[in-house]
Design a protein around this motif. Structure first.
Motif, PDB file in Angstrom:
ATOM      1  N   LYS A  53       0.922  -1.240  -0.006  1.00 25.33           N
ATOM      2  CA  LYS A  53      -0.056   0.106   0.033  1.00 25.33           C
ATOM      3  C   LYS A  53       0.904   1.269  -0.199  1.00 25.33           C
ATOM      4  O   LYS A  53       0.503   2.268  -0.542  1.00 25.33           O
ATOM      5  N   THR A  54       2.089   1.115   0.702  1.00 29.89           N
ATOM      6  CA  THR A  54       2.812   2.400   0.377  1.00 29.89           C
ATOM      7  C   THR A  54       3.490   2.512  -0.737  1.00 29.89           C
ATOM      8  O   THR A  54       3.374   3.761  -1.321  1.00 29.89           O
ATOM      9  N   LEU A  55       3.978   1.450  -1.659  1.00 36.63           N
ATOM     10  CA  LEU A  55       4.398   1.480  -2.875  1.00 36.63           C
ATOM     11  C   LEU A  55       3.252   2.264  -3.849  1.00 36.63           C
ATOM     12  O   LEU A  55       3.375   2.827  -4.677  1.00 36.63           O
ATOM     13  N   GLU A  56       2.122   1.622  -3.606  1.00 34.62           N
ATOM     14  CA  GLU A  56       0.899   1.778  -4.332  1.00 34.62           C
ATOM     15  C   GLU A  56       0.539   3.385  -4.309  1.00 34.62           C
ATOM     16  O   GLU A  56       0.223   4.340  -5.293  1.00 34.62           O
ATOM     17  N   HIS A  57       0.571   3.926  -3.041  1.00 33.25           N
ATOM     18  CA  HIS A  57       0.291   5.214  -2.664  1.00 33.25           C
ATOM     19  C   HIS A  57       1.163   6.246  -3.358  1.00 33.25           C
ATOM     20  O   HIS A  57       0.871   7.096  -3.863  1.00 33.25           O
ATOM     21  N   PHE A  58       2.486   6.011  -3.031  1.00 31.35           N
ATOM     22  CA  PHE A  58       3.471   6.900  -3.696  1.00 31.35           C
ATOM     23  C   PHE A  58       3.809   6.801  -4.937  1.00 31.35           C
ATOM     24  O   PHE A  58       3.941   7.878  -5.569  1.00 31.35           O
TER      25      PHE A  58
END
Length: 205
Positions: free
Chosen positions: A190-195
């Motif tokens: 989710k971190t990778l997707e968000h940024f």
């Protein structure tokens, strides 16, 4: 007790350490401590691959010794390697001679120019001797701590720690450890997707 965002006072007291990178570009530096180990490190590699992201792995030397094929995969996929001591020693509680010997054991098998002290706890005397032996070595800390190691922390709160505090040039700490896995496997994708959706790149140190 730990702080999610590294305070200015620590950065002032340890100016010789690397706390974050340049703030000008939309780049984030994900780092992973305590591996490599089965299951967790391969999950991290697979997830990074999905987003074409590069990262930095601060490896425990004894884990490198136990799982050389996973360590090789880190390098083969273009990620950076850092020294995290051979046995995950806490510098504040370890005599300098023993600490430096343990650092050297890991250095022999990683051959890196990056070092992160376990727990972020290291004496100035230990830093000075490491820098004397390896003038080009960077001692890397962080400015965002995910808290994924905290068994009392929910996966959602772990993710929010990262999303709330990460900015351009942030060095973010996750752990490719069994202890952290429940929070890591939720927060990392989710971190990778968000940024990524905001146009950020993910680079190795």
């Amino acid at each position: 007790m730990y702080l999610i965002k590294s305070p200015r006072l620590l950065k002032w007291y340890y100016p010789e350490l690397t706390w974050h990178m340049e703030r000008t570009d939309k780049v984030i530096y994900l780092t992973f401590d305590d591996g490599p180990i089965p299951d967790v490190t391969p999950f991290v590699l697979k997830t990074l691959r999905m987003f074409e992201a590069k990262a930095t792995f601060f490896c425990i030397g004894d884990n490198v010794r136990k799982y050389p094929e996973i360590f090789s995969a880190l390098k083969d996929e273009g990620h950076s390697i850092g020294n995290h001591t051979f046995n995950h020693l806490k510098g504040w509680k370890t005599p300098d001679k023993i600490y430096l010997e343990n650092f050297e054991l890991c250095q022999e098998i990683t051959g890196t120019e990056l070092f992160r002290p376990p727990y972020g706890r290291v004496r100035k005397s230990q830093i000075a001797e490491i820098k004397r032996r390896y003038p080009n070595l960077k001692v890397v800390m962080w400015d965002v701590l995910s808290g994924d190691f905290d068994l009392q922390l929910s996966p959602v709160k772990c993710l929010n720690n990262v999303l709330t505090h990460t900015e351009n040039g942030s060095i973010v700490v996750f752990h490719d450890s069994q202890k952290a896995f429940d929070r890591l496997k939720y927060a990392l994708p989710k971190t990778l997707e968000h940024f990524a959706a905001q146009g950020y790149n993910f680079r190795a140190l």
